[in-house]
Design a protein around this motif. Sequence first.
Motif, mmCIF file in Angstrom:
data_model
loop_
_atom_site.group_PDB
_atom_site.id
_atom_site.type_symbol
_atom_site.label_atom_id
_atom_site.label_comp_id
_atom_site.label_asym_id
_atom_site.label_seq_id
_atom_site.Cartn_x
_atom_site.Cartn_y
_atom_site.Cartn_z
ATOM 1 N N THR A 93 -3.777 6.835 -4.752
ATOM 2 C CA THR A 93 -3.035 5.648 -4.325
ATOM 3 C C THR A 93 -2.093 5.196 -5.426
ATOM 4 O O THR A 93 -2.336 5.455 -6.613
ATOM 5 C CB THR A 93 -3.997 4.499 -3.974
ATOM 6 O OG1 THR A 93 -3.248 3.396 -3.474
ATOM 7 C CG2 THR A 93 -4.794 4.033 -5.178
ATOM 8 N N THR A 94 -1.020 4.564 -5.036
ATOM 9 C CA THR A 94 -0.119 3.905 -5.982
ATOM 10 C C THR A 94 -0.196 2.388 -5.798
ATOM 11 O O THR A 94 0.601 1.650 -6.373
ATOM 12 C CB THR A 94 1.334 4.371 -5.763
ATOM 13 O OG1 THR A 94 1.717 4.112 -4.409
ATOM 14 C CG2 THR A 94 1.485 5.847 -6.059
ATOM 15 N N LYS A 95 -1.141 1.929 -4.994
ATOM 16 C CA LYS A 95 -1.284 0.500 -4.728
ATOM 17 C C LYS A 95 -2.039 -0.186 -5.856
ATOM 18 O O LYS A 95 -2.929 0.391 -6.469
ATOM 19 C CB LYS A 95 -2.026 0.272 -3.404
ATOM 20 C CG LYS A 95 -1.261 0.755 -2.174
ATOM 21 C CD LYS A 95 -2.029 0.431 -0.906
ATOM 22 C CE LYS A 95 -1.280 0.916 0.326
ATOM 23 N NZ LYS A 95 0.024 0.245 0.479
ATOM 24 N N GLY A 96 -1.698 -1.446 -6.120
ATOM 25 C CA GLY A 96 -2.383 -2.207 -7.148
ATOM 26 C C GLY A 96 -2.869 -3.546 -6.629
ATOM 27 O O GLY A 96 -2.754 -3.848 -5.438
ATOM 28 N N GLY A 97 -3.427 -4.359 -7.532
ATOM 29 C CA GLY A 97 -3.846 -5.713 -7.182
ATOM 30 C C GLY A 97 -4.881 -5.774 -6.074
ATOM 31 O O GLY A 97 -5.845 -5.020 -6.053
ATOM 32 N N ARG A 98 -4.667 -6.680 -5.119
ATOM 33 C CA ARG A 98 -5.637 -6.894 -4.050
ATOM 34 C C ARG A 98 -5.783 -5.670 -3.157
ATOM 35 O O ARG A 98 -6.879 -5.366 -2.682
ATOM 36 C CB ARG A 98 -5.227 -8.118 -3.215
ATOM 37 C CG ARG A 98 -5.204 -9.417 -4.000
ATOM 38 C CD ARG A 98 -5.051 -10.613 -3.099
ATOM 39 N NE ARG A 98 -3.826 -10.593 -2.340
ATOM 40 C CZ ARG A 98 -2.684 -11.117 -2.745
ATOM 41 N NH1 ARG A 98 -2.604 -11.675 -3.942
ATOM 42 N NH2 ARG A 98 -1.604 -11.091 -1.986
ATOM 43 N N ASP A 99 -4.674 -4.953 -2.904
ATOM 44 C CA ASP A 99 -4.752 -3.752 -2.066
ATOM 45 C C ASP A 99 -5.675 -2.713 -2.698
ATOM 46 O O ASP A 99 -6.452 -2.062 -2.001
ATOM 47 C CB ASP A 99 -3.359 -3.147 -1.861
ATOM 48 C CG ASP A 99 -2.486 -4.002 -0.962
ATOM 49 O OD1 ASP A 99 -3.045 -4.780 -0.163
ATOM 50 O OD2 ASP A 99 -1.253 -3.897 -1.050
ATOM 51 N N LEU A 100 -5.598 -2.564 -4.006
ATOM 52 C CA LEU A 100 -6.468 -1.611 -4.693
ATOM 53 C C LEU A 100 -7.918 -2.073 -4.627
ATOM 54 O O LEU A 100 -8.823 -1.268 -4.387
ATOM 55 C CB LEU A 100 -6.028 -1.460 -6.152
ATOM 56 C CG LEU A 100 -6.905 -0.545 -7.010
ATOM 57 C CD1 LEU A 100 -6.938 0.872 -6.450
ATOM 58 C CD2 LEU A 100 -6.409 -0.539 -8.452
ATOM 59 N N ASN A 101 -8.156 -3.358 -4.830
ATOM 60 C CA ASN A 101 -9.520 -3.881 -4.754
ATOM 61 C C ASN A 101 -10.134 -3.628 -3.388
ATOM 62 O O ASN A 101 -11.312 -3.251 -3.269
ATOM 63 C CB ASN A 101 -9.533 -5.383 -5.063
ATOM 64 C CG ASN A 101 -9.270 -5.668 -6.532
ATOM 65 O OD1 ASN A 101 -9.130 -4.757 -7.325
ATOM 66 N ND2 ASN A 101 -9.182 -6.934 -6.880
#
Length: 218
Positions: free
Chosen positions: A35-43
């Motif tokens: 994934t390249t997603k961060g923040g809440r999306d990663l959580n």
Amino acid sequence: MKMLSPVLLVSRSESLNLLGIYLLKQLHLRRVMATTKGGRDLNRLISMLSPELILFDAVFYLSATPRRIGLLLKDRPDLNIAVINVNSYQAEGLVEFLRFGVKSVIDFNSGLSSFRRALKKVLRNEAYISGNVEEAYEALPDDIPDLKLDLTDRQEDVKRLILDGKSSKEIADTLGVSVKTVEIHKKALFTSYCVKNSLGLFKQCFLLDEIRRDDLCM
């Protein structure tokens, strides 16, 4: 080696994720995700997948990466997280990850064979630190860094009033600004703390010892 849960690669770079997937599949791993997603999306993704191992690109959050991973580990100490360095940091910079609670730092510059040996070790949930990073780490004093995020004075004011249970309108009236301005500051706070609402902010601030249990009972 069989896996019941996936390995999750987290990087700003699609090319690094593709390289990581290739290398992990050479170790006969089948369930590898990236994934390249961060923040809440990663959580949310981590909560959904419950990965056996999370591999973070050292520059994922840029200079804030060690502290953001430290926040994640403070909330979820059970996570098996390793940081990968690909031509980004010197050993002295990689030491910051260890100071914020990461137990495995793999320097890709050590060579492909060393990289594979390191991956096999961290997949067994064993700590691995590349030699150059370990030497730099041993040279440092035994101090523990502060997980508290660097906020502006106005963000600190808004955070304090949120923790006091104030609504956006009440915060706006107290600070003499518009509700829209308050919402902008709240959004920045939620992003910094990787939460999606005021309740999440309460939780993170409690984990970081910014508020006490007694304060929550008042």
